[in-house]
Design a protein around this motif. Sequence first.
Motif, PDB file in Angstrom:
ATOM      1  N   VAL A 271      -2.483  12.634  14.707  1.00 13.81           N
ATOM      2  CA  VAL A 271      -3.239  11.560  14.048  1.00 13.81           C
ATOM      3  C   VAL A 271      -3.650  11.994  12.639  1.00 13.81           C
ATOM      4  N   ASP A 272      -4.124  13.215  12.493  1.00 12.27           N
ATOM      5  CA  ASP A 272      -4.547  13.708  11.188  1.00 12.27           C
ATOM      6  C   ASP A 272      -3.366  13.808  10.220  1.00 12.27           C
ATOM      7  N   GLY A 273      -2.222  14.261  10.722  1.00 17.25           N
ATOM      8  CA  GLY A 273      -1.061  14.453   9.854  1.00 17.25           C
ATOM      9  C   GLY A 273      -0.463  13.166   9.336  1.00 17.25           C
ATOM     10  N   VAL A 274      -0.415  12.135  10.185  1.00 17.69           N
ATOM     11  CA  VAL A 274       0.244  10.902   9.757  1.00 17.69           C
ATOM     12  C   VAL A 274      -0.610  10.093   8.781  1.00 17.69           C
ATOM     13  N   ALA A 275      -1.898  10.362   8.681  1.00 17.76           N
ATOM     14  CA  ALA A 275      -2.742   9.619   7.746  1.00 17.76           C
ATOM     15  C   ALA A 275      -2.248   9.801   6.311  1.00 17.76           C
ATOM     16  N   GLU A 276      -1.836  11.013   5.982  1.00 20.28           N
ATOM     17  CA  GLU A 276      -1.326  11.274   4.636  1.00 20.28           C
ATOM     18  C   GLU A 276      -0.009  10.555   4.400  1.00 20.28           C
ATOM     19  N   VAL A 277       0.848  10.523   5.407  1.00 23.56           N
ATOM     20  CA  VAL A 277       2.130   9.828   5.281  1.00 23.56           C
ATOM     21  C   VAL A 277       1.912   8.347   5.017  1.00 23.56           C
ATOM     22  N   ALA A 278       0.943   7.751   5.692  1.00 22.24           N
ATOM     23  CA  ALA A 278       0.649   6.332   5.481  1.00 22.24           C
ATOM     24  C   ALA A 278       0.291   6.058   4.027  1.00 22.24           C
ATOM     25  N   ARG A 279      -0.458   6.935   3.416  1.00 26.38           N
ATOM     26  CA  ARG A 279      -0.804   6.747   2.005  1.00 26.38           C
ATOM     27  C   ARG A 279       0.430   6.842   1.127  1.00 26.38           C
ATOM     28  N   TRP A 280       1.305   7.794   1.404  1.00 26.97           N
ATOM     29  CA  TRP A 280       2.524   7.946   0.611  1.00 26.97           C
ATOM     30  C   TRP A 280       3.435   6.729   0.717  1.00 26.97           C
ATOM     31  N   LEU A 281       3.422   6.067   1.851  1.00 23.77           N
ATOM     32  CA  LEU A 281       4.302   4.917   2.059  1.00 23.77           C
ATOM     33  C   LEU A 281       3.847   3.683   1.294  1.00 23.77           C
ATOM     34  N   GLY A 282       2.697   3.720   0.662  1.00 22.54           N
ATOM     35  CA  GLY A 282       2.274   2.608  -0.172  1.00 22.54           C
ATOM     36  C   GLY A 282       1.138   1.808   0.386  1.00 22.54           C
ATOM     37  N   GLN A 283       0.444   2.320   1.394  1.00 19.70           N
ATOM     38  CA  GLN A 283      -0.635   1.565   2.009  1.00 19.70           C
ATOM     39  C   GLN A 283      -1.821   1.485   1.056  1.00 19.70           C
ATOM     40  N   GLY A 284      -2.452   0.281   0.965  1.00 17.23           N
ATOM     41  CA  GLY A 284      -3.676   0.127   0.211  1.00 17.23           C
ATOM     42  C   GLY A 284      -3.494  -0.406  -1.196  1.00 17.23           C
ATOM     43  N   ASP A 285      -2.271  -0.522  -1.707  1.00 20.91           N
ATOM     44  CA  ASP A 285      -2.010  -1.059  -3.033  1.00 20.91           C
ATOM     45  C   ASP A 285      -1.446  -2.473  -2.896  1.00 20.91           C
ATOM     46  N   THR A 286      -0.755  -2.936  -3.953  1.00 19.53           N
ATOM     47  CA  THR A 286       0.000  -4.181  -3.853  1.00 19.53           C
ATOM     48  C   THR A 286       0.988  -4.050  -2.694  1.00 19.53           C
ATOM     49  N   PRO A 287       1.100  -5.062  -1.851  1.00 16.21           N
ATOM     50  CA  PRO A 287       2.040  -4.952  -0.724  1.00 16.21           C
ATOM     51  C   PRO A 287       3.444  -4.591  -1.193  1.00 16.21           C
ATOM     52  N   PRO A 288       4.103  -3.657  -0.529  1.00 12.31           N
ATOM     53  CA  PRO A 288       5.458  -3.268  -0.933  1.00 12.31           C
ATOM     54  C   PRO A 288       6.428  -4.435  -1.039  1.00 12.31           C
ATOM     55  N   SER A 289       6.327  -5.424  -0.144  1.00 13.47           N
ATOM     56  CA  SER A 289       7.244  -6.560  -0.215  1.00 13.47           C
ATOM     57  C   SER A 289       7.061  -7.334  -1.517  1.00 13.47           C
ATOM     58  N   GLU A 290       5.821  -7.402  -2.023  1.00 12.71           N
ATOM     59  CA  GLU A 290       5.590  -8.092  -3.298  1.00 12.71           C
ATOM     60  C   GLU A 290       6.128  -7.273  -4.462  1.00 12.71           C
ATOM     61  N   ARG A 291       6.017  -5.956  -4.372  1.00 11.53           N
ATOM     62  CA  ARG A 291       6.618  -5.118  -5.414  1.00 11.53           C
ATOM     63  C   ARG A 291       8.136  -5.318  -5.442  1.00 11.53           C
ATOM     64  N   ALA A 292       8.733  -5.358  -4.243  1.00 15.10           N
ATOM     65  CA  ALA A 292      10.180  -5.563  -4.162  1.00 15.10           C
ATOM     66  C   ALA A 292      10.567  -6.932  -4.709  1.00 15.10           C
ATOM     67  N   ALA A 293       9.824  -7.959  -4.323  1.00 19.28           N
ATOM     68  CA  ALA A 293      10.118  -9.313  -4.798  1.00 19.28           C
ATOM     69  C   ALA A 293       9.986  -9.392  -6.311  1.00 19.28           C
ATOM     70  N   ALA A 294       8.943  -8.779  -6.877  1.00 20.91           N
ATOM     71  CA  ALA A 294       8.746  -8.813  -8.319  1.00 20.91           C
ATOM     72  C   ALA A 294       9.890  -8.119  -9.047  1.00 20.91           C
ATOM     73  N   ALA A 295      10.349  -6.984  -8.502  1.00 19.20           N
ATOM     74  CA  ALA A 295      11.458  -6.268  -9.131  1.00 19.20           C
ATOM     75  C   ALA A 295      12.737  -7.098  -9.104  1.00 19.20           C
ATOM     76  N   ILE A 296      12.992  -7.775  -7.989  1.00 26.57           N
ATOM     77  CA  ILE A 296      14.197  -8.609  -7.874  1.00 26.57           C
ATOM     78  C   ILE A 296      14.121  -9.790  -8.837  1.00 26.57           C
ATOM     79  N   LEU A 297      12.977 -10.444  -8.896  1.00 28.99           N
ATOM     80  CA  LEU A 297      12.826 -11.592  -9.801  1.00 28.99           C
ATOM     81  C   LEU A 297      12.956 -11.152 -11.260  1.00 28.99           C
ATOM     82  N   ASP A 298      12.504  -9.934 -11.574  1.00 28.80           N
ATOM     83  CA  ASP A 298      12.653  -9.423 -12.926  1.00 28.80           C
ATOM     84  C   ASP A 298      14.124  -9.208 -13.266  1.00 28.80           C
ATOM     85  N   VAL A 299      14.900  -8.687 -12.314  1.00 21.83           N
ATOM     86  CA  VAL A 299      16.345  -8.521 -12.539  1.00 21.83           C
ATOM     87  C   VAL A 299      16.989  -9.876 -12.796  1.00 21.83           C
TER      88      VAL A 299
END
Length: 401
Positions: free
Chosen positions: A360-388
């Motif tokens: 439990v302690d170890g995976v907490a750091e991984v969750a942060r690295w995966l992008g938790q707590g910021d702009t949702p990753p799907s919105e980042r992906a959508a914004a990048a695609i729309l920019d292209v």
Amino acid sequence: MTGGPDEGVPTLFLIAGEPSGDALGARLMAATRRLTGGRVRFAGIGGERMVAEGLESLFPMAELTLFGIFELLPHLPNLIRRIDQTVTEIARSRPSAVVGIDSPGFTVRVARKVRAVSPDIPLIHYVAPTVWAWKPKRAAKYAAIYDHLLAVLPFEPPYFEKEGLACSFVGHSVVESGAGRGDGGRFRDRHGLAQTDRIIAVLPGSRKGEVSRLLPDFGATLGLLRQDHGNLVAVVPTVATVRDRVAAAIADWPVRSILVEGDAAKYDAFAAAEVALAASGTVALELALACLPSVIAYRLNPVTVALYRRLIRVKYVNLVNLMLDRMLVPELLQQDCRPDRLAAELRRLLDDPAARQAQVDGVAEVARWLGQGDTPPSERAAAAILDVVARHRRQSPAQAG
């Protein structure tokens, strides 16, 4: 193709080939609608989640859910036919962009052919290939095909940028899944489980081959655990493509076994469970986000494995372990994927609170690295695609619409 003939509204041709990609695609569709106020159309290939978002799949995604060289060979003629069908449809419909979502065995072959016949259609790949793990020359190959790459891990872009391929880190949209927000009490109430029942989540995968290889070992593992955990209950989340196969296999398991479908039921099961036994894959990240201590297992055709081992450059298969660079979550693969070994690791997690807490302690750091707590990753992906798409339209105004 969803949506009406609205001048200037972009059309994205999305291609997913397995359930994890289907989940990414569905979140991407929803995020793109949010960012455009609904002014977007979708076409392509997807599973039940993308269909639920309004996609009319060109053909059933289940035909593409294959893995391993020798597992693939019997299906090769149909795969080639579907590649050609997809390329023909893209050339005919001329979407604003083609977005391949993981599944490189199919999506890269489609992209290469589209580049040859319709070189002016932007090509984007979502989920960077793991060039840091094996086949580093794939970075150059992708740079020769694609216009943009979306990476889910923060350390990936430099591998591709040095080859001249624009690459955006968007985070892993598994953090949007709700995996850590299940209701364990609700699950116990729904299935009549007592507080003394000890629940193990068993996840044998989403491909027919992997569930066939893993379910016998998983059932035998539960038989060994039952010897000193008589109140054990197995909860088996599954998906439509393998539901009947899984249901038949668990019918005679030595402990009470509950089959569930859908994300809500799966995440409630995670919240109720003490440990999990899972096939290697994206589910390992869901389990990490749910803070559910786990054991990861996998088995492939031995010849396939012999070929892969000559190419793989990393020590672990589980992304949690890779990111931490240590064996936090036990991995039992191939000859180590045996009931006695699996039971021993699970017994340690069931009986040792300190071992559970260490995961439990170890995976907490991984969750942060995966992008938790910021702009949702799907919105980042959508914004990048729309920019292209927007940049392409500015450069080629005749292609707009």
